[in-house]
Design an enzyme around this catalytic site. Structure first.
Site, PDB file in Angstrom:
ATOM      1  N   ARG A 103       0.844  -1.184   0.000  1.00  0.00           N
ATOM      2  CA  ARG A 103       0.000   0.000   0.000  1.00  0.00           C
ATOM      3  C   ARG A 103       0.883   1.240   0.000  1.00  0.00           C
ATOM      4  O   ARG A 103       1.866   1.313   0.759  1.00  0.00           O
ATOM      5  CB  ARG A 103      -0.919   0.028   1.237  1.00  0.00           C
ATOM      6  CG  ARG A 103      -1.994  -1.047   1.243  1.00  0.00           C
ATOM      7  CD  ARG A 103      -3.065  -0.724   0.188  1.00  0.00           C
ATOM      8  NE  ARG A 103      -4.090  -1.747   0.116  1.00  0.00           N
ATOM      9  CZ  ARG A 103      -4.041  -2.788  -0.716  1.00  0.00           C
ATOM     10  NH1 ARG A 103      -3.002  -2.939  -1.524  1.00  0.00           N
ATOM     11  NH2 ARG A 103      -5.016  -3.662  -0.745  1.00  0.00           N
ATOM     12  N   HIS A 123       1.845  -0.298 -10.300  1.00  0.00           N
ATOM     13  CA  HIS A 123       0.817  -1.047  -9.577  1.00  0.00           C
ATOM     14  C   HIS A 123       0.434  -2.322 -10.336  1.00  0.00           C
ATOM     15  O   HIS A 123      -0.748  -2.573 -10.602  1.00  0.00           O
ATOM     16  CB  HIS A 123      -0.413  -0.173  -9.325  1.00  0.00           C
ATOM     17  CG  HIS A 123      -1.199  -0.641  -8.124  1.00  0.00           C
ATOM     18  ND1 HIS A 123      -1.858   0.226  -7.272  1.00  0.00           N
ATOM     19  CD2 HIS A 123      -1.448  -1.878  -7.622  1.00  0.00           C
ATOM     20  CE1 HIS A 123      -2.467  -0.444  -6.319  1.00  0.00           C
ATOM     21  NE2 HIS A 123      -2.225  -1.739  -6.517  1.00  0.00           N
TER      22      HIS A 123
END
Length: 310
Positions: free
Chosen positions: A225, A273
């Site tokens: 994260r 990502h």
């Protein structure tokens, strides 16, 4: 008849339309799955935070919400959600994360960048990397993803330590918890992997203070994260050489702005990502099992503990 609203990414809809109904039928569940069902008929929602549903109060017959994302920080505070919520932990996500983490750990372990980017016609004697058994890898976060990655790295022979909010017992991983345990993992890790959930308690878990506890020249890999890392503090640590390199797949702002210092920094690798994703064919197995469990009044897999934040 169970009415299941698909409220995920439209591009993935064909995959779920093909994969999920046969799995439900095999469990004896008659269901209607569609991206547009009248709100008063909906029993379950297959959900993505960037999908079309944000207000759950419009669904009076709702029994559960099944998130397609591993992280739930964007939904857990939604006041309109008062039914069970699950997060996605599927085989495809776990395998993808394992592959990404193992690849970048091995890359840094053997010093691959030096050879790839240093081909200048000079044959130099270089330092041989240690064997895996002589390299310490730390993992912050020992949930399903962290435990799976740690187990894979342990099979390579790495010395693996891990930290989690509550103490775990995982074969091949020296497990720690608490403030002292976090300090131990930070101080002993040559390569540190971040796979914690993002909560108020894990916000900027890597900050100026904790970065200073790490070995000089150590490596950070963050496929977890973006909010786990204080980006300004990390840049300072990189400039000083306290941190040798950071391989980052997640960021506080995504997409990462074109003028962000990470892009051009010689000690930072940016990936967009892509460490792992939830695939319809493997997610459908989890969704079908949870719909069956809910139908039969059984406990759901990967149900979110809202007090813990994951």
């Amino acid at each position: 008849m169970q009415h299941i609203l698909y409220a995920g990414n439209r591009a993935d809809w064909p995959g779920y339309r093909a994969a999920l109904p046969p799995l439900l039928a095999a469990r004896g569940i008659e269901a209607r799955l569609a991206p547009d069902i009248p709100a008063d008929q909906v029993n379950y929602i297959i959900y993505a935070p960037d999908g079309p549903v944000q207000d759950f109060s419009a669904f009076p017959g709702l029994r559960a919400v099944f998130s397609l994302w591993a992280g739930v920080e964007k939904i857990i505070g939604n006041a309109s959600l008062n039914v069970p919520l699950t997060r996605m932990v599927d085989a495809g996500l776990a395998m993808g994360m394992r592959d990404y983490v193992a690849a970048h750990v091995l890359r840094h372990h053997i010093g691959m960048d030096t050879h790839i980017h240093g081909q200048d016609g000079q044959w130099r004697n270089t330092v041989f990397p240690p064997l895996a058994r002589d390299r310490s890898i730390g993992i912050l976060g020992l949930g399903a993803l962290g435990a799976n990655c740690g187990a894979a790295l342990a099979q390579f022979g790495f010395r693996v330590t891990g930290w989690s909010r509550t103490r775990k017992n995982i074969a091949g991983i020296a497990c720690y918890s608490g403030d002292d345990g976090l300090k131990t993992v930070l101080e002993t890790s040559e390569i540190l992997v971040l796979l914690l959930p993002y909560t108020d308690n894990t916000h900027h878990v890597l900050n100026a203070e904790t970065l200073a506890q790490m070995r000089r020249g150590s490596i950070i890999i963050n496929p977890g994260r973006g909010g786990l890392v204080d980006e300004a503090a990390l840049l300072v640590a990189l400039e000083r050489g306290d941190i040798g390199h950071a391989t980052l797949d997640v960021f506080q702002t995504e997409p990462l702005p074109a003028d962000h210092p990470f892009w051009a920094h010689p000690r930072v690798t940016v990936t967009p990502h892509i460490a792992a994703s939830s695939r319809p064919e493997t997610c459908a197995e989890v969704l079908a099992e949870n719909i069956a469990r809910s139908t039969h009044g059984e406990d759901l897999l990967f149900q979110v503990d809202r007090s813990a934040g994951y």
